[in-house]
Motif scaffolding. Structure first.
Motif, short mmCIF file in Angstrom:
data_model
loop_
_atom_site.label_atom_id
_atom_site.label_comp_id
_atom_site.label_asym_id
_atom_site.label_seq_id
_atom_site.Cartn_x
_atom_site.Cartn_y
_atom_site.Cartn_z
N LYS A 14 0.06 2.30 2.88
CA LYS A 14 -0.12 3.72 2.56
C LYS A 14 -1.42 3.95 1.80
O LYS A 14 -2.15 4.90 2.07
N ASP A 17 -4.31 3.58 4.23
CA ASP A 17 -4.42 4.79 5.05
C ASP A 17 -5.03 5.94 4.26
O ASP A 17 -5.83 6.71 4.80
N HIS A 18 -4.67 6.06 3.00
CA HIS A 18 -5.22 7.13 2.17
C HIS A 18 -6.73 6.94 1.97
O HIS A 18 -7.50 7.89 2.10
N TYR A 19 -7.14 5.70 1.67
CA TYR A 19 -8.58 5.44 1.53
C TYR A 19 -9.31 5.68 2.85
O TYR A 19 -10.44 6.16 2.85
N TRP A 21 -8.49 7.93 5.08
CA TRP A 21 -8.61 9.38 5.19
C TRP A 21 -9.72 9.89 4.26
O TRP A 21 -10.55 10.72 4.68
#
Length: 61
Positions: A14, A17-19, A21
């Motif tokens: 997670k 994925d955030h980095y 984005w």
């Protein structure tokens, strides 16, 4: 123990994925590079965790 491993691995994924984005929506090249570095660091932490867990599994067998 497998539930804890799954929870930790999903947490790493997670964050990665955030980095990703953040990198893809960054306003400058410097920000993109910073987020890319953080994403790589998080991926390496995940890799170290999974390798340490697989080493422990082999030792226990």
């Amino acid at each position: 123990m497998f539930q804890l491993d799954t929870f930790i691995i999903q947490g790493h994924q997670k964050v990665i994925d955030h980095y990703r984005w953040l990198r893809d929506t960054a306003g400058s090249e410097a920000e993109r590079e910073r987020f890319q570095r953080r994403m790589v660091e998080e991926y390496e932490a995940l890799k170290r965790y999974t390798e340490s867990r697989s080493d422990g599994t082999r030792r226990a067998a």
